[in-house]
Design a protein around this motif. Structure first.
Motif, PDB file in Angstrom:
ATOM      1  N   THR A   1      -6.754  -3.382  41.037  1.00  0.00           N
ATOM      2  CA  THR A   1      -7.389  -4.303  40.093  1.00  0.00           C
ATOM      3  C   THR A   1      -8.272  -5.356  40.752  1.00  0.00           C
ATOM      4  N   GLY A   2      -8.054  -5.582  42.050  1.00  0.00           N
ATOM      5  CA  GLY A   2      -8.797  -6.636  42.728  1.00  0.00           C
ATOM      6  C   GLY A   2      -8.338  -8.027  42.336  1.00  0.00           C
ATOM      7  N   LYS A   3      -7.156  -8.111  41.671  1.00  0.00           N
ATOM      8  CA  LYS A   3      -6.633  -9.392  41.203  1.00  0.00           C
ATOM      9  C   LYS A   3      -5.270  -9.665  41.842  1.00  0.00           C
ATOM     10  N   THR A   4      -5.034 -10.935  42.166  1.00  0.00           N
ATOM     11  CA  THR A   4      -3.694 -11.332  42.589  1.00  0.00           C
ATOM     12  C   THR A   4      -2.826 -11.415  41.336  1.00  0.00           C
ATOM     13  N   PRO A   5      -1.723 -10.669  41.285  1.00  0.00           N
ATOM     14  CA  PRO A   5      -0.909 -10.655  40.065  1.00  0.00           C
ATOM     15  C   PRO A   5      -0.425 -12.045  39.669  1.00  0.00           C
ATOM     16  N   ASN A   6      -0.406 -12.281  38.368  1.00  0.00           N
ATOM     17  CA  ASN A   6       0.108 -13.527  37.808  1.00  0.00           C
ATOM     18  C   ASN A   6       1.633 -13.416  37.730  1.00  0.00           C
ATOM     19  N   GLU A   7       2.326 -14.320  38.405  1.00  0.00           N
ATOM     20  CA  GLU A   7       3.792 -14.276  38.421  1.00  0.00           C
ATOM     21  C   GLU A   7       4.392 -15.477  37.707  1.00  0.00           C
ATOM     22  N   SER A   8       3.689 -15.958  36.673  1.00  0.00           N
ATOM     23  CA  SER A   8       4.160 -17.128  35.936  1.00  0.00           C
ATOM     24  C   SER A   8       5.288 -16.788  34.977  1.00  0.00           C
ATOM     25  N   VAL A   9       5.449 -15.500  34.652  1.00  0.00           N
ATOM     26  CA  VAL A   9       6.553 -15.108  33.781  1.00  0.00           C
ATOM     27  C   VAL A   9       7.617 -14.410  34.622  1.00  0.00           C
TER      28      VAL A   9
ATOM     29  N   GLU B   1      -8.751 -13.559  26.604  1.00  0.00           N
ATOM     30  CA  GLU B   1      -8.445 -12.932  27.899  1.00  0.00           C
ATOM     31  C   GLU B   1      -8.194 -11.448  27.703  1.00  0.00           C
ATOM     32  N   THR B   2      -8.542 -10.684  28.718  1.00  0.00           N
ATOM     33  CA  THR B   2      -8.142  -9.279  28.781  1.00  0.00           C
ATOM     34  C   THR B   2      -7.064  -9.182  29.844  1.00  0.00           C
ATOM     35  N   VAL B   3      -5.895  -8.711  29.423  1.00  0.00           N
ATOM     36  CA  VAL B   3      -4.714  -8.737  30.288  1.00  0.00           C
ATOM     37  C   VAL B   3      -4.208  -7.320  30.536  1.00  0.00           C
ATOM     38  N   LEU B   4      -3.848  -7.035  31.781  1.00  0.00           N
ATOM     39  CA  LEU B   4      -3.206  -5.772  32.121  1.00  0.00           C
ATOM     40  C   LEU B   4      -1.746  -6.072  32.449  1.00  0.00           C
ATOM     41  N   VAL B   5      -0.846  -5.448  31.707  1.00  0.00           N
ATOM     42  CA  VAL B   5       0.589  -5.608  31.952  1.00  0.00           C
ATOM     43  C   VAL B   5       1.075  -4.389  32.730  1.00  0.00           C
ATOM     44  N   PHE B   6       1.590  -4.663  33.927  1.00  0.00           N
ATOM     45  CA  PHE B   6       2.089  -3.610  34.815  1.00  0.00           C
ATOM     46  C   PHE B   6       3.607  -3.712  34.789  1.00  0.00           C
ATOM     47  N   ASP B   7       4.262  -2.743  34.137  1.00  0.00           N
ATOM     48  CA  ASP B   7       5.706  -2.822  33.877  1.00  0.00           C
ATOM     49  C   ASP B   7       6.443  -1.688  34.589  1.00  0.00           C
TER      50      ASP B   7
ATOM     51  N   ASN C   1      -8.894  -9.994  33.253  1.00  0.00           N
ATOM     52  CA  ASN C   1      -8.778 -11.410  33.631  1.00  0.00           C
ATOM     53  C   ASN C   1      -7.458 -11.721  34.333  1.00  0.00           C
ATOM     54  N   GLU C   2      -6.375 -11.115  33.853  1.00  0.00           N
ATOM     55  CA  GLU C   2      -5.066 -11.384  34.427  1.00  0.00           C
ATOM     56  C   GLU C   2      -4.266 -10.093  34.538  1.00  0.00           C
ATOM     57  N   VAL C   3      -3.459 -10.008  35.587  1.00  0.00           N
ATOM     58  CA  VAL C   3      -2.516  -8.902  35.755  1.00  0.00           C
ATOM     59  C   VAL C   3      -1.109  -9.501  35.742  1.00  0.00           C
TER      60      VAL C   3
END
Length: 627
Positions: free
Chosen positions: A351-359, A184-190, A329-331
């Protein structure tokens, strides 16, 4: 082997975690909470840390320190505007560094941060049943060399062996990707309380490789809070011609109300801000109150320029990684301020992605730091995990003409080492001063100087003949080490660092010693308080028994009352031996009185002797809280 922990030393809140059964777990603090406010208060000889410090902030604004992470490792000229907004006193320290003054004593930001770290570790040690000494501490990805070094020093002052300093977004990615399979290619927005980072990583087969990082160390939730503070103050000023920001106590209440309003607007379209008795009319001395309604739309209007600032680092990180938004792939959202609805919209728009809020955005960084601590300690449950990180900013030296000559460019994989040869600009030049810089601008003056390194003792020779070998070496913590030597003679020279904002070795050692002394003093102070509380509790129990057993023999009543009165005096004294003596005598008198008092009670119709004896046994030394 004692366990190593992962610590997210945050601007607003801090978290500590540890590997348990192959999984990272957050360790709750002494108050039973999973996060600890990064707040330190000084009250006389006492130091309060965490929630207890935050609670008394409005009454003690000039001695309650918060958001200190924004000052750590930075120069005064970088933060003086920010410092002017604080309810406490922030000033220029030695060598252009930052110092915080409380009751005439100066504290380095590293010292204050060490207090937060010490509480986290002390609480965790108590929970785990073992003393913790090893830790991985996280920093914003865009922290420069001085800020990383200062954070490491804060850990050392707290008595920790800092195994590694790692980037917060990278740690969050570790927590996210620990159990995921595939590439996966992941973008971490902190977006945290004080800083903003964007990191792009490639995850796969146990490898976490950072491709690029970007950010803004002067953008965070505190800046969003400040817009609400300014709006409230200006509205109040229009109505009452008084600027609440000039009143330290009122300013502290505004800051607290602003943070609360921001949080509420994450789930509601509007919120009410009510601050009764915020100040007094300067002429009539009648109390003045602040009542305002803040809508989400108004909040977004107040913070429009801040919201725009989050776009550029995302675009820069994508560009540096040579990726487009469609390659992500994931934000992953990290940091409490990512709960702001407008922030989520912007991330999704870019990003055109719904952010992943699993963490959990508040806990992900500490969990990832615990994973890194486990990797360093060789935790077999983690398997083969490889973490490849990068340096966030370009490093170089100043050369003739006031330009920067890059040595290690931004987003270079760390650890990294680079050597370049430089020479003299004048005939018979006896030495050179090497100005080490960090930043992306072409002119040296527009970048941050990390220090000026002097190399002296160059033998006389014509300009351009000297061969000066300069080596930049970045370790796994992202901390820079610089060496230099003159090659034509083979002579090496020592390098002296000047004008850095971090503490020198003697300062760190002094602060470590002070911290140890304070820890012992705090322990003794706590024991004294506990002894007084125990005696006060026993005295209260004695008073209650006197009220309940009015028919007890008068001589027993008189003796108990006399010792109880003496206990009241002893509680307010500073004589530990007297307290111990009165405690023992009061226990003896209370035991005797309770036996005689129960025997003196009139018999109830059907009460048996055995029942009465049971009552005596049940009552004997029963804590007041259980009554």
């Amino acid at each position: 082997m004692a366990k190593a922990v992962g610590i997210d030393l945050g601007t607003t809140n801090s978290v500590i975690a540890v590997m348990e059964g192959g999984r990272p777990e957050v360790i709750v603090n002494a108050e039973g909470n999973r996060t600890t406010p990064s707040v330190v208060a000084y009250k006389g000889d006492e130091r309060l840390v965490g929630q207890i410090a935050r609670r008394q902030a409005a009454l003690n604004p000039q001695a309650t320190l918060f958001e200190v992470k924004r000052f750590i490792g930075r120069r005064w000229d970088e933060v003086k505007d920010e410092a002017a907004r604080s309810p406490f006193t922030v000033k220029e320290g030695p060598g252009g560094s930052v110092r915080i003054t409380v009751d005439g004593k100066d504290y380095a930001p590293e010292q204050v941060s060490a207090e937060v770290l010490r509480k986290l570790v002390a609480d965790a040690s108590a929970k785990l049943g073992q003393k913790i000494t090893d830790a991985v501490i996280t920093v914003p990805a865009y922290f420069d060399n001085s800020q990383r070094e200062a954070t490491k020093q804060a850990g050392e002052i707290a008595g920790l062996n800092v195994l590694r300093v790692i980037n917060e977004p990278t740690a969050a990615a570790l927590a996210y990707g620990l159990e995921r399979k595939g590439n996966e290619t992941v973008l971490v927005f902190d977006l945290g309380g004080g800083t903003f980072d964007v990191t792009i990583l490639e995850l796969g087969d146990g490898v976490f490789e950072v491709k690029s990082t970007s950010g803004d160390t002067a953008l965070g939730g505190a800046d969003f809070d400040q817009r609400i503070v300014d709006w409230l103050a200006e509205e109040f000023n229009k109505e009452h011609n008084f600027d609440l920001r000039k009143d330290k106590q009122a300013l502290q209440r505004l800051i607290e109300a602003a943070e609360k309003a921001k949080i509420e607007l994450s789930n509601a379209s509007e919120t009410s801000i009510s601050l009764p008795f915020i100040t007094f009319d300067p002429e009539t001395r009648t109390p003045l109150h602040l009542e305002r309604t803040l809508t989400r739309a108004k909040f977004e209007e107040l913070t429009a320029d801040l919201l725009k600032r989050v776009r550029k680092p995302v675009e820069q990180a994508l560009s540096d990684a040579k990726l487009s938004a469609s390659d992500i792939n994931e934000v992953i959202l990290v940091g409490g301020s990512t709960r702001i609805p407008a922030v989520k919209r912007i991330v999704q728009d870019i990003t055109g992605k719904t952010p992943n809020e699993s963490v959990n955005p508040d806990e992900a960084v500490a969990l990832g730091a615990a994973v890194q601590a486990g990797i360093i300690q060789g935790d077999s449950s983690l398997g083969d995990i490889v973490l490849v990180d990068v340096t966030p900013l370009t490093l170089g030296v100043e050369v003739q003409g006031g330009m920067i000559a890059p040595m290690i460019t931004r987003n270079t994989t760390v650890p990294a080492k680079k050597t370049e040869i430089y020479t003299t600009a004048q005939d018979n030049q006896p030495g050179v001063e090497i100005n080490v810089l960090q930043g992306e601008r072409p002119m040296a003056a527009d970048n941050k100087s990390l220090g000026r390194f002097k190399l002296e003792g160059i033998p006389p020779m014509r300009a351009g003949q000297a061969q000066i070998e300069v080596t930049f070496d970045i370790d796994a913590n992202g901390i820079l080490h610089v060496t230099a030597k003159e090659k034509t003679t083979g002579k090496e020279s020592s390098i002296r660092i000047e004008n850095t904002t971090t503490l020198d070795k003697n300062d760190v050692e002094r602060m470590v010693k002070e911290a140890e002394e304070n820890a012992e003093a705090d322990k003794l102070r706590k024991e004294k308080v506990e002894k007084r509380n125990a005696l006060a509790q026993l005295r209260l129990q004695a008073t209650q028994q006197l009220d309940e057993h009015a028919n007890a023999p008068q001589d027993a009543r008189d003796r108990l009352k006399a010792v109880a009165d003496e206990a009241e005096e002893a509680v307010n004294s500073d004589d530990d031996s007297r307290i111990a003596d009165v405690q023992k005598r009061l226990e003896d008198e209370l035991r005797d009185f309770m036996t005689k008092g129960a025997q003196a009670q009139p018999e109830a119709g059907a009460t048996s002797a055995s029942a009465a004896e049971d009552d005596v046994i049940d009552a004997d030394f029963k804590p007041a809280d259980d009554k």
